[in-house]
Design an enzyme around this catalytic site. Structure first.
Site, PDB file in Angstrom:
ATOM      1  N   GLU A  60       0.812  -1.215   0.000  1.00  0.00           N
ATOM      2  CA  GLU A  60       0.000   0.000   0.000  1.00  0.00           C
ATOM      3  C   GLU A  60       0.851   1.274   0.000  1.00  0.00           C
ATOM      4  OE1 GLU A  60      -0.794  -2.685   1.707  1.00  0.00           O
ATOM      5  OE2 GLU A  60      -2.910  -3.112   1.331  1.00  0.00           O
ATOM      6  N   HIS A 129     -10.028  -4.743  10.616  1.00  0.00           N
ATOM      7  CA  HIS A 129     -10.619  -4.552   9.292  1.00  0.00           C
ATOM      8  C   HIS A 129     -11.842  -3.638   9.312  1.00  0.00           C
ATOM      9  CE1 HIS A 129      -7.951  -7.757   8.179  1.00  0.00           C
ATOM     10  NE2 HIS A 129      -8.405  -7.840   6.955  1.00  0.00           N
TER      11      HIS A 129
HETATM   12  C1  LIG Z   1      -2.004  -4.437   4.524  1.00  0.00           C
HETATM   13  C2  LIG Z   1      -3.059  -5.324   3.976  1.00  0.00           C
HETATM   14  N1  LIG Z   1      -3.389  -5.216   2.681  1.00  0.00           N
HETATM   15  C3  LIG Z   1      -4.325  -6.020   2.147  1.00  0.00           C
HETATM   16  C4  LIG Z   1      -4.987  -6.948   2.910  1.00  0.00           C
HETATM   17  C5  LIG Z   1      -6.062  -7.840   2.282  1.00  0.00           C
HETATM   18  N2  LIG Z   1      -5.569  -9.192   2.126  1.00  0.00           N
HETATM   19  C6  LIG Z   1      -5.776 -10.105   3.079  1.00  0.00           C
HETATM   20  S1  LIG Z   1      -5.037 -11.554   2.732  1.00  0.00           S
HETATM   21  C7  LIG Z   1      -4.448 -10.975   1.260  1.00  0.00           C
HETATM   22  C8  LIG Z   1      -3.627 -11.876   0.401  1.00  0.00           C
HETATM   23  C9  LIG Z   1      -2.403 -12.371   1.101  1.00  0.00           C
HETATM   24  O1  LIG Z   1      -1.775 -13.393   0.372  1.00  0.00           O
HETATM   25  P1  LIG Z   1      -0.562 -14.230   0.947  1.00  0.00           P
HETATM   26  O2  LIG Z   1       0.360 -13.347   1.710  1.00  0.00           O
HETATM   27  O3  LIG Z   1       0.028 -14.988  -0.157  1.00  0.00           O
HETATM   28  O4  LIG Z   1      -1.200 -15.214   2.025  1.00  0.00           O
HETATM   29  P2  LIG Z   1      -2.246 -16.395   1.802  1.00  0.00           P
HETATM   30  O5  LIG Z   1      -3.600 -15.775   1.878  1.00  0.00           O
HETATM   31  O6  LIG Z   1      -1.962 -17.031   0.501  1.00  0.00           O
HETATM   32  O7  LIG Z   1      -2.056 -17.294   2.952  1.00  0.00           O
HETATM   33  C10 LIG Z   1      -4.835  -9.660   1.060  1.00  0.00           C
HETATM   34  C11 LIG Z   1      -4.508  -8.861  -0.111  1.00  0.00           C
HETATM   35  C12 LIG Z   1      -4.635  -7.004   4.280  1.00  0.00           C
HETATM   36  N3  LIG Z   1      -5.252  -7.840   5.124  1.00  0.00           N
HETATM   37  N4  LIG Z   1      -3.666  -6.202   4.774  1.00  0.00           N
END
Ligand SMILES: Cc1ncc(C[n+]2csc(CCOP(=O)(O)OP(=O)(O)O)c2C)c(N)n1
Ligand SMILES: Cc1ncc(C[n+]2csc(CCOP(=O)(O)OP(=O)(O)O)c2C)c(N)n1
Ligand SMILES: [Mg+2]
Ligand SMILES: [Mg+2]
Lengths: 324, 395, 324, 395
Positions: A60, A129
């Site tokens: 971000e 959130h």
């Molecule tokens: C700072 C932030 N940006 C966006 C999100 C929304 N978000 C939650 S999980 C996610 C994807 C994360 O992917 P990854 O790190 O590969 O973990 P996985 O879900 O595959 O375990 C996003 C974009 C968040 N929770 N926090």
């Protein structure tokens, strides 16, 4: 006037502005190929392609800053935050760059940037959130902040935001995305800083923004039907710039005010409005100004408790009755 | 994913000094092509920065400048060398140690000095101060106070160039301390991911305030972090103007031809304290260390000697240049001192576009942007008078 | 009672707590070998060594989060922000971790962390370095926020903050570091949430926090000498928890209130106080509550203009006269 | 600076499958030493996670769980393998996909299921939900919702271990998308700079929501970013429980013996959508891709076959285990369903320590922490009654 959802209204606003101005692009997590985590950008990637719809890594700070830099260069970026709650890793780019480069450069540079995404509780996802940082954004001179409550306002404010020469933060609400409303035909904007009286009344001014407006309208109905109180509902629509005139005129007519917000109360938007009213319309007030805010604890996960936490019509009614 | 080429890694030419580097890199195409008068201009620009900085320090000591003042002495070859390569669509953004870059891009000294003194004629009308010089008309996007915060903006500039289809790039500067801000890493990744035409320039002067590089960064060289993003990198002797130019030219060509970004680590040194307020400047590094740079690796002296070796410069010319620069710098001080202070009403200008141009749109009427001193009132920006004309400073 | 500077008072508080409790350590940029950018930690590294005084890289997110993690494990970290303005790159760690881990874990984990550093304008360093985010921090339930105005309060509040089981944000002020004041002997704490009447009066309540308290005291002198108005000055000291009782008692005596703060006005701390007063003491008020805040533009660089921007005694007097 | 040793780099054993990896790593000391009943426990724990997740999905679909639900199916070998090595002073922290780790560290299923349903008996009293499970008494520090935000906390845990002189380490997990958050990089640098006993575990399931790794990260492997900090790293087949244990044991030993951190990239796969709400789970990856993992690389099946090969497990035992686990999971649902909802008054508990223990200090009297509903009143937390007993949900 077509009846469409708040989500569709935003989608149309974005599509129309992308079409109108080649400098408009949308960037954020999952905005393109995935069609948006909340489907606000649905279909846009297919329609406008990789150049105008860009999926970003979970960075971000990086992509908000990218938006600021691109805006300085004359583009009109629309940066989606999947939730405004994720702005907390990146406030520096918003406050120290987007909001103040214009000032610090003595007006040499403008930053026509839109930062948009949902800022609301009520969806059972817990404290991390469910933030509503409009009080913090509006505190920073240089930023503009709007919070549409209806599909029509969502479209008009979004289009105005994109055309605005300053950075505008658009606070949306996942609980409103599916709500339908009549939206004016064709190309229109709603100027930032103009409140709207969503319900005229004589006995009490209920002042709200975003989803609280809907809550307030429900409360006004109950007040009318069950208590014979004719409440006016002022929807701020824009928090900064703020339509003080409309607020003061309303209170001067009704002599009573309740401010409803989904912010946490301490230094919330409602506090500022209350201050302004008592300052400028002191003699008009027949009772203290009351506020109805999100309960003052971190947002809770359990749905039945979060429903209590967030202002609902009953709480507004109950509060209104203490001063009517 | 189309397989990206392996990163080009250019570790330092070992164990040699800036002077030797200037000799070696004099032969690189971008330097060989330089006509004598341009070589002299490069030399002159470094001198202009040095003397401007020295003079601003004196003005500060006279109490006419306040706040922070981060001087560029010792690092001149970086700003001058890199900026000398800029074409029409190449852009620059840096941190708070921004006077050198401002002069190198061609900002006039008068408005810079006036800005430091908080004058209405300052390049930011007295609103930004030392850390916030801007000249967008010269592709110079500041001057930024938050460590690392400018790097995502640089990324956005590069993004905009690509978006617009322009053949240009962005030079984004940061210090050796700044590399440990998350913003920098997020930007490195996106630049490499999207092939954005940006050159990240670490001005490694070996200290972030009182913290030496090895106390803030886990591994050396810093530029090697680029590997993790598959990004090209090079270590550059930042006190050798010719080397700075040669390496930067390579990176710029790469950016323009392939869109690929580069991370350049320019090894240099700052002579003065972190800022003028740095009371400990003598404590965290030895006098001998500082002197060794001044004596044998000073970028200006080294380049002067190189130009003498090349037969382009001589002692008379050196003196004439110094004289002329001093005049220019003095004139800037006079300009600044003669300039009026900014008016209180300007406090509310340059915040919101509608407030600055209320007539631009009839809808602006009645819109309230400011909370003035108890009176919430943006309608009256023009009516604003500051609270008390005999206002006493509050401290 | 020894007369020492605000800086020395903080330094003593830190030294005493480090000596008292082996779990207390200080981390931040330049806090150790350099003795602190503003010399608050002067001499502590020499005295307590590498274990207790730790210089960090310029990674505020990283080391604030480190502080939260270490606090969860039972340590009592004191994290210095060279300026609170640099918290903007790291608010996520403060809001989403320090403030809410206790809640989200159902009370299983506590975070006894202190985050301290200067939060003030008035030093001619421009917008990026002059933020006063106490309004934002106090908005977040779970955080505590204090802003000492005097050397004595600085020492007592800092010691209380370090011993507190929750995260406490200590808002210091570079313009106060050099100010001398009498500080009680020996080991003492000032409980968070207790305001102090710094000057008793009958005609007007001036309510302030941090350096505004000093400004308010000057204004009270002028009001007394030049206008025959006897103002009471209430120093909040702690913004959250807030000593509402002392505020209301004061206003109930004087019937008039001016709130002074160096915050930007929109949703500033003063807005919240104004709301509370009019809500709970409506009938006590003889005039609207007034506020004196930092002027509502990004903080300006030029000294002569920044001096206008920040509330000074004259502005407080002028504002007070409008309601007295 | 004392010169640090060169980083140990352990790229993947090429072109082999989880099954082969289990065979190979069965020979590594940490696995060889495992008594049969512990091997069975490892298998059982993976099954427990799988069935718990499947069941919670059904409860969600029945509308009894709301908000987000990020399931761990497919990644079980990572949590179970790593956590199985934990000693008394070893700690765990992870992101929002946290059920697997919670079960692996030994949290009881009942309070987990109750938490998902927002019940008073939930492990966080219904305050945290799916993303925020904690069990500090089991060295489990959550469960964190902001991507990358838990990593600095993990650093702090490691710091505290070192500070206290304990021989332990912290396992800090993140996704492949999380590596692009600035917080992660700042933490990598400090861990390596200060020799903190932390193991960064990237659970690389190849997607962050709908974004495949190559669309979010500029280069592969992700673990190679450790080089930039002089940190040891390894790529691990995250579907091979034995390999996970072997590589983690190496890293833990290093952390405890030398204080040096490690970055482990565990290659794995998630079967379900990003969260239950992930409507596009079928779109951004092919059915064939998902099936290929389920068919031939499923960590549970692979390990089951390995234990059968070892003669420790047989079909009867497999069935008996499944049955027992199903009972345990059913019991958790029953426990959760039978549990009371949390009381409204609890909304204001667990925010401030003084409010929860007002008698602890006489100074607590009269201190105001909350702004209740228009009435600024923390004194009355105990008096708080929720606004309206016939409260209607607001939407
Ligand atoms: C700072 C932030 N940006 C966006 C999100 C929304 N978000 C939650 S999980 C996610 C994807 C994360 O992917 P990854 O790190 O590969 O973990 P996985 O879900 O595959 O375990 C996003 C974009 C968040 N929770 N926090
Ligand atoms: C986010 C942030 N943290 C801290 C500071 C304070 N600060 C200003 S400059 C500086 C040192 C930076 O060192 P380096 O990046 O090496 O640049 P140099 O000053 O050597 O040019 C620090 C800590 C800041 N401005 N922003
Ligand atoms: Mg440096
Ligand atoms: Mg993933």
């Amino acid at each position: 006037m077509p009846l469409i959802t708040y989500r569709q209204a935003l989608n149309e606003a974005l599509a129309e502005e992308i079409e109108r101005d080649p400098n408009v692009f949308i960037m954020g997590e999952e905005v393109a190929e995935y069609n948006g985590a909340y489907k606000v950008t649905e279909g846009l990637w297919k329609r406008f392609g990789d150049k105008r719809l860009i999926d970003a890594p979970i960075s971000e700070t990086g992509f908000l800053g990218l938006g600021v830099g691109a805006a300085m260069m004359g583009l009109r970026p629309v940066i989606e935050l999947m939730f405004w709650s994720f702005a907390y890793v990146a406030f520096d780019q918003i406050i120290n760059n987007a909001a103040t480069v214009r000032y610090m450069s003595g007006g040499k540079i403008k930053v026509p940037l839109v930062i948009r995404g949902p800022a609301n509780g009520g969806t059972n996802v817990g404290s991390t959130h469910s933030h509503t940082p409009e009080m913090f954004l509006a505190n920073q001179p240089g930023l503009k902040v709007v919070a549409p409550a209806t599909a029509h306002d969502a479209k008009g404010l979004m289009k105005a935001a994109i055309r605005d020469d300053d950075t505008v933060c658009v606070m949306e609400n996942t609980l409103l995305y599916g709500e339908k409303g009549e939206v004016a035909d064709g190309d229109f904007v709603i100027p930032l800083g103009k409140a709207e009286i969503k319900r005229a009344g004589t006995d009490l001014s209920i002042i709200a923004h975003g989803r609280s407006t809907i809550t307030s309208l429900k409360a006004a109905d109950i007040l009318a039907k069950e208590h014979g109180i004719n409440a006016e509902v002022v929807d701020l629509r824009s928090i900064r710039p703020l339509d003080v005139q409309t607020i003061l005129e309303s209170v001067s007519r009704t002599h009573r005010a309740v401010i409803v917000e989904e912010n946490k109360p301490f230094c919330g938007v409602g506090a500022q409005i209350a201050y302004i009213i008592q300052d400028e319309a002191f003699d008009e007030l027949d009772a203290p100004i009351k506020r109805v805010s999100s309960l003052d604890a971190p947002q809770i996960y359990a749905k039945h408790l979060e429903d209590i936490m967030i202002p609902d019509a009953n709480r507004v009614v109950k509060t209104a009755l203490t001063i009517c | 994913m189309t397989k990206k080429p392996d990163p080009v890694q250019t570790p330092e030419v070992p164990a040699s000094e800036a002077a030797e580097h200037d000799v070696i890199y004099a032969e690189s195409p971008v330097n060989k092509a330089l006509p004598p008068e341009q070589r002299i201009k490069l030399y002159t620009d470094m001198v202009r920065i040095r003397i401007f900085e020295d003079r601003s320090l004196r003005v500060y000591q006279q109490g006419k400048i306040g706040g922070f003042l981060h001087l560029y002495n010792g690092q001149e070859a970086v700003a001058v060398g890199t900026v000398s390569l800029l074409g029409k669509d190449d852009h620059v953004i840096t941190a708070y140690r921004d006077h050198g870059h401002a002069i190198a891009v061609g900002m006039e000294m008068g408005p810079l000095m006036a800005e430091l003194m908080g004058k209405a004629t300052g390049c930011s009308k007295g609103k930004g101060g030392s850390m916030h010089f801007f000249a967008p008309e010269k592709n110079y996007w500041g001057g930024h106070g938050i460590v690392g915060g400018q790097i995502p903006l640089g990324l956005g500039i590069a993004f905009a160039l690509k978006y617009k289809g322009l053949e240009g790039c962005c030079l984004a500067y940061m210090g050796d301390g700044a590399v440990n801000q998350g913003a920098v890493h997020e930007s490195l990744n996106m630049a490499a991911l999207w092939d954005l035409p940006i050159i990240f320039v670490i001005e490694n002067n070996q200290y972030s305030m009182g913290t030496s590089q090895h106390r803030s960064s886990a591994a050396e060289p810093l530029a090697k972090r680029a590997d993790g993003y598959g990004m090209d990198w090079a270590i550059v002797n930042g006190n050798s103007l010719y080397e700075v130019r040669a390496r930067t030219a390579e990176a710029m060509e790469r950016a323009k031809k392939t869109g690929r970004p580069t991370l350049l680590e320019m090894r240099t040194y700052r002579y003065r304290g972190h800022s003028v307020a740095d009371a400990n400047a003598e404590k965290y590094r030895t006098k001998a260390e500082v002197e060794s740079y001044k004596q044998s690796r000073d970028p200006i002296t080294v380049f002067k000697n190189e130009l003498i070796r090349e037969g382009i410069l001589n002692d008379d010319l050196v003196e004439a240049i110094a004289l002329k620069v001093k005049e220019e710098v003095e004139a800037s001080v006079q300009f600044a001192e003669a300039s009026p202070l900014a008016e209180p009403a300007t406090i509310f200008e340059d915040v919101y576009s509608e407030v600055d141009a209320p007539q631009a749109d009839p809808a602006n009427e009645g819109r309230i942007f400011f909370n003035l001193d108890g009176e919430w009132d943006g309608r009256t920006r023009k009516e604003f008078v500051h609270p008390d004309d005999e206002n006493e400073p509050s401290s």
